[in-house]
Design a protein around this motif. Structure first.
Motif, PDB file in Angstrom:
ATOM      1  N   ASP A 178      -2.214   5.079 -19.398  1.00  0.00           N
ATOM      2  CA  ASP A 178      -1.656   3.973 -20.180  1.00  0.00           C
ATOM      3  C   ASP A 178      -2.473   2.695 -20.018  1.00  0.00           C
ATOM      4  OD1 ASP A 178      -0.872   3.569 -17.536  1.00  0.00           O
ATOM      5  OD2 ASP A 178       1.076   2.722 -18.070  1.00  0.00           O
ATOM      6  N   GLY A 179      -3.729   2.848 -19.564  1.00  0.00           N
ATOM      7  CA  GLY A 179      -4.653   1.730 -19.577  1.00  0.00           C
ATOM      8  C   GLY A 179      -4.556   0.754 -18.428  1.00  0.00           C
ATOM      9  N   VAL A 180      -4.034   1.192 -17.280  1.00  0.00           N
ATOM     10  CA  VAL A 180      -3.954   0.333 -16.099  1.00  0.00           C
ATOM     11  C   VAL A 180      -5.040   0.759 -15.115  1.00  0.00           C
ATOM     12  CG1 VAL A 180      -2.514  -0.426 -14.170  1.00  0.00           C
ATOM     13  CG2 VAL A 180      -1.472   0.006 -16.410  1.00  0.00           C
ATOM     14  N   ARG A 181      -5.874  -0.187 -14.716  1.00  0.00           N
ATOM     15  CA  ARG A 181      -6.949   0.136 -13.779  1.00  0.00           C
ATOM     16  C   ARG A 181      -6.430   0.015 -12.351  1.00  0.00           C
ATOM     17  NH1 ARG A 181     -12.036   1.103 -14.447  1.00  0.00           N
ATOM     18  NH2 ARG A 181     -11.941   0.418 -16.633  1.00  0.00           N
ATOM     19  N   LEU A 182      -6.545   1.136 -11.598  1.00  0.00           N
ATOM     20  CA  LEU A 182      -6.086   1.168 -10.218  1.00  0.00           C
ATOM     21  C   LEU A 182      -7.279   1.173  -9.272  1.00  0.00           C
ATOM     22  CD1 LEU A 182      -3.150   3.774 -10.282  1.00  0.00           C
ATOM     23  CD2 LEU A 182      -3.101   1.318 -10.775  1.00  0.00           C
ATOM     24  N   SER A 183      -7.155   0.400  -8.207  1.00  0.00           N
ATOM     25  CA  SER A 183      -8.204   0.271  -7.204  1.00  0.00           C
ATOM     26  C   SER A 183      -7.925   1.217  -6.039  1.00  0.00           C
ATOM     27  CB  SER A 183      -8.252  -1.171  -6.705  1.00  0.00           C
ATOM     28  OG  SER A 183      -9.168  -1.327  -5.647  1.00  0.00           O
ATOM     29  N   TYR A 184      -8.982   1.842  -5.521  1.00  0.00           N
ATOM     30  CA  TYR A 184      -8.800   2.736  -4.372  1.00  0.00           C
ATOM     31  C   TYR A 184     -10.054   2.741  -3.516  1.00  0.00           C
ATOM     32  CZ  TYR A 184     -11.653   6.265  -6.812  1.00  0.00           C
ATOM     33  OH  TYR A 184     -12.678   6.936  -7.443  1.00  0.00           O
ATOM     34  N   THR A 185      -9.892   3.217  -2.284  1.00  0.00           N
ATOM     35  CA  THR A 185     -11.021   3.478  -1.399  1.00  0.00           C
ATOM     36  C   THR A 185     -10.982   4.942  -1.009  1.00  0.00           C
ATOM     37  OG1 THR A 185      -9.816   2.907   0.622  1.00  0.00           O
ATOM     38  CG2 THR A 185     -10.984   1.132  -0.491  1.00  0.00           C
ATOM     39  N   ASP A 186     -12.158   5.512  -0.809  1.00  0.00           N
ATOM     40  CA  ASP A 186     -12.297   6.941  -0.503  1.00  0.00           C
ATOM     41  C   ASP A 186     -13.372   7.059   0.567  1.00  0.00           C
ATOM     42  OD1 ASP A 186     -12.520   9.690  -0.468  1.00  0.00           O
ATOM     43  OD2 ASP A 186     -13.053   9.899  -2.586  1.00  0.00           O
ATOM     44  N   HIS A 187     -12.931   7.310   1.801  1.00  0.00           N
ATOM     45  CA  HIS A 187     -13.865   7.315   2.926  1.00  0.00           C
ATOM     46  C   HIS A 187     -13.708   8.586   3.752  1.00  0.00           C
ATOM     47  CE1 HIS A 187     -15.105   3.189   2.257  1.00  0.00           C
ATOM     48  NE2 HIS A 187     -13.844   2.786   2.285  1.00  0.00           N
ATOM     49  N   GLY A 188     -14.823   9.055   4.317  1.00  0.00           N
ATOM     50  CA  GLY A 188     -14.801  10.180   5.231  1.00  0.00           C
ATOM     51  C   GLY A 188     -14.863  11.516   4.524  1.00  0.00           C
ATOM     52  N   THR A 189     -14.952  12.546   5.330  1.00  0.00           N
ATOM     53  CA  THR A 189     -14.969  13.918   4.830  1.00  0.00           C
ATOM     54  C   THR A 189     -13.966  14.736   5.617  1.00  0.00           C
ATOM     55  OG1 THR A 189     -16.741  14.524   6.370  1.00  0.00           O
ATOM     56  CG2 THR A 189     -17.406  13.787   4.161  1.00  0.00           C
ATOM     57  N   GLY A 190     -13.631  15.877   5.067  1.00  0.00           N
ATOM     58  CA  GLY A 190     -12.656  16.734   5.720  1.00  0.00           C
ATOM     59  C   GLY A 190     -11.422  16.892   4.865  1.00  0.00           C
ATOM     60  N   ALA A 191     -10.330  17.320   5.476  1.00  0.00           N
ATOM     61  CA  ALA A 191      -9.074  17.513   4.752  1.00  0.00           C
ATOM     62  C   ALA A 191      -8.606  16.184   4.169  1.00  0.00           C
ATOM     63  CB  ALA A 191      -8.012  18.081   5.687  1.00  0.00           C
ATOM     64  N   PRO A 192      -8.176  16.167   2.900  1.00  0.00           N
ATOM     65  CA  PRO A 192      -7.801  14.893   2.268  1.00  0.00           C
ATOM     66  C   PRO A 192      -6.434  14.381   2.693  1.00  0.00           C
ATOM     67  CG  PRO A 192      -7.516  16.705   0.728  1.00  0.00           C
ATOM     68  CD  PRO A 192      -8.125  17.298   1.958  1.00  0.00           C
ATOM     69  N   VAL A 193      -6.382  13.096   2.933  1.00  0.00           N
ATOM     70  CA  VAL A 193      -5.154  12.393   3.301  1.00  0.00           C
ATOM     71  C   VAL A 193      -5.025  11.199   2.367  1.00  0.00           C
ATOM     72  CG1 VAL A 193      -3.936  11.164   5.130  1.00  0.00           C
ATOM     73  CG2 VAL A 193      -5.415  13.092   5.718  1.00  0.00           C
ATOM     74  N   VAL A 194      -3.893  11.084   1.670  1.00  0.00           N
ATOM     75  CA  VAL A 194      -3.661   9.990   0.724  1.00  0.00           C
ATOM     76  C   VAL A 194      -2.515   9.129   1.238  1.00  0.00           C
ATOM     77  CG1 VAL A 194      -3.038   9.357  -1.640  1.00  0.00           C
ATOM     78  CG2 VAL A 194      -4.528  11.336  -1.221  1.00  0.00           C
ATOM     79  N   PHE A 195      -2.772   7.832   1.363  1.00  0.00           N
ATOM     80  CA  PHE A 195      -1.788   6.881   1.885  1.00  0.00           C
ATOM     81  C   PHE A 195      -1.117   6.150   0.722  1.00  0.00           C
ATOM     82  CE2 PHE A 195      -4.897   7.546   5.193  1.00  0.00           C
ATOM     83  CZ  PHE A 195      -4.163   7.538   6.373  1.00  0.00           C
ATOM     84  N   VAL A 196       0.208   6.109   0.729  1.00  0.00           N
ATOM     85  CA  VAL A 196       0.982   5.472  -0.345  1.00  0.00           C
ATOM     86  C   VAL A 196       1.734   4.286   0.266  1.00  0.00           C
ATOM     87  CG1 VAL A 196       2.571   5.863  -2.255  1.00  0.00           C
ATOM     88  CG2 VAL A 196       1.261   7.794  -1.318  1.00  0.00           C
ATOM     89  N   HIS A 197       1.418   3.091  -0.196  1.00  0.00           N
ATOM     90  CA  HIS A 197       1.955   1.891   0.443  1.00  0.00           C
ATOM     91  C   HIS A 197       3.346   1.522  -0.061  1.00  0.00           C
ATOM     92  CE1 HIS A 197       1.380  -0.805  -3.000  1.00  0.00           C
ATOM     93  NE2 HIS A 197       0.156  -0.325  -3.166  1.00  0.00           N
ATOM     94  N   SER A 198       3.898   0.500   0.558  1.00  0.00           N
ATOM     95  CA  SER A 198       5.260   0.050   0.312  1.00  0.00           C
ATOM     96  C   SER A 198       5.362  -0.888  -0.891  1.00  0.00           C
ATOM     97  CB  SER A 198       5.771  -0.695   1.553  1.00  0.00           C
ATOM     98  OG  SER A 198       4.901  -1.781   1.848  1.00  0.00           O
ATOM     99  N   TRP A 199       6.606  -1.155  -1.287  1.00  0.00           N
ATOM    100  CA  TRP A 199       6.888  -2.181  -2.295  1.00  0.00           C
ATOM    101  C   TRP A 199       6.387  -3.519  -1.784  1.00  0.00           C
ATOM    102  CZ3 TRP A 199      10.660  -6.203  -1.626  1.00  0.00           C
ATOM    103  CH2 TRP A 199      10.959  -6.930  -2.794  1.00  0.00           C
ATOM    104  N   GLN A 200       5.709  -4.281  -2.655  1.00  0.00           N
ATOM    105  CA  GLN A 200       5.130  -5.590  -2.331  1.00  0.00           C
ATOM    106  C   GLN A 200       3.947  -5.486  -1.368  1.00  0.00           C
ATOM    107  OE1 GLN A 200       7.501  -7.720  -4.852  1.00  0.00           O
ATOM    108  NE2 GLN A 200       6.059  -8.716  -3.504  1.00  0.00           N
ATOM    109  N   GLY A 201       3.530  -4.254  -1.045  1.00  0.00           N
ATOM    110  CA  GLY A 201       2.424  -4.081  -0.122  1.00  0.00           C
ATOM    111  C   GLY A 201       1.119  -3.833  -0.861  1.00  0.00           C
ATOM    112  N   ASN A 202       0.166  -3.260  -0.151  1.00  0.00           N
ATOM    113  CA  ASN A 202      -1.116  -2.871  -0.735  1.00  0.00           C
ATOM    114  C   ASN A 202      -1.812  -1.934   0.238  1.00  0.00           C
ATOM    115  OD1 ASN A 202      -2.683  -4.567   1.182  1.00  0.00           O
ATOM    116  ND2 ASN A 202      -1.802  -6.262   0.002  1.00  0.00           N
TER     117      ASN A 202
END
Length: 277
Positions: A9-33
């Protein structure tokens, strides 16, 4: 790697992608980042660590629509697609846990290897007529009146800054350094008030108990011993997910609701053990 991607829907999301190995995705809190997860993620060497700013938060775009939890879950789905991630461990804090539950409701568990749920409840709002000693009464965190007051206070430009500062300050241990607390509050004030209030109202009125009962993945529940989130809520999640592990960070050790930054070493150690199992 610091990067962005565009949602459908045309929203640009920012992310970082570091390291190698099994993937782990962190989901932050309301009002957080994503920065709130940074100290924990840095301590998890040996994994591919993906941190992202949800729409309307951090360095991501402010959306004109999609001001509700299930759109955030769809954004998470699009992030996994964009990075072609499978066998993922999803790690959520506070509202981030609700985003994960919504993701599982919409897309199922096929891409999810493990879950880590940090200091949240599947039932935020007190059920009308529920006895305080009932399961629902013990695991819920706020009344309808409290939810309404927060929503209205944040939606109103005249009261937003004071309301946010007061509410977020109450999530920390009283001894947490004021300068670091102000940094978190400044990050929260970046979020548009109308978006923020609508999102809070939406996720506060969800009931995820039935979805939690569907979880079969290995699950770690981390609770803050001095958090405003009822410990009973997190005990309920751990008791209703097969073989889930519950770990409690003592309040004296930074176990507030904001334990991801107040007790980042303890949280990282718990996650490292869980990820290695």
């Amino acid at each position: 790697m610091n990067a962005t991607f565009m949602t459908n829907d045309g929203v640009r999301l920012s992310y970082t992608d570091h390291g190698t190995g099994a993937p782990v995705v962190f989901v932050h809190s309301w009002q957080g980042n994503s920065l709130l997860w940074g100290p924990v993620a840095e301590q998890l060497a040996g994994y591919r660590r993906v941190l992202y700013d949800q729409r309307g938060h951090g360095a991501s775009d402010d959306p004109v629509a999609g001001w509700h939890l299930h759109r955030l879950a769809f954004d998470l789905h699009e992030l996994l697609d964009h990075l072609a991630l499978d066998d993922v461990t999803l790690i959520g804090h506070s509202m981030g846990c609700s985003v994960i539950w919504a993701y599982l409701e919409l897309f199922g568990p096929a891409r999810v290897h493990k879950l880590a749920l940090v200091d949240h409840t599947p039932l935020m709002i007190h059920e009308t007529g529920a006895d305080e000693d009932s399961s629902a009464g013990r695991i819920s965190a706020l009344s309808e009146e409290q939810i309404s007051g927060i929503v209205q206070g944040i939606a109103n430009p005249a009261t937003r800054e004071h309301m946010l500062a007061e509410f977020l300050s109450g999530l920390f241990h009283p001894d947490f350094p004021e300068d670091r607390k102000r940094e978190v509050i400044a990050g929260a004030l970046r979020v548009d008030g109308a978006f923020s209030s609508a999102l809070f109202n939406d996720f506060a009125h969800q009931d995820w108990r039935r979805q939690v009962l569907q979880i079969e993945q290995p699950t770690l529940v981390i609770a803050g011993g001095a958090s405003l989130v009822p410990l009973a809520a997190q005990q309920w999640v751990a008791a209703n997910v097969p073989d889930a592990r519950l770990e409690i960070v003592d309040g004296a050790d930074g176990g507030s609701h904001m334990l991801v930054i107040e007790a980042d070493k303890q949280v990282a150690e718990l996650l490292a053990t869980f990820l290695a199992d």
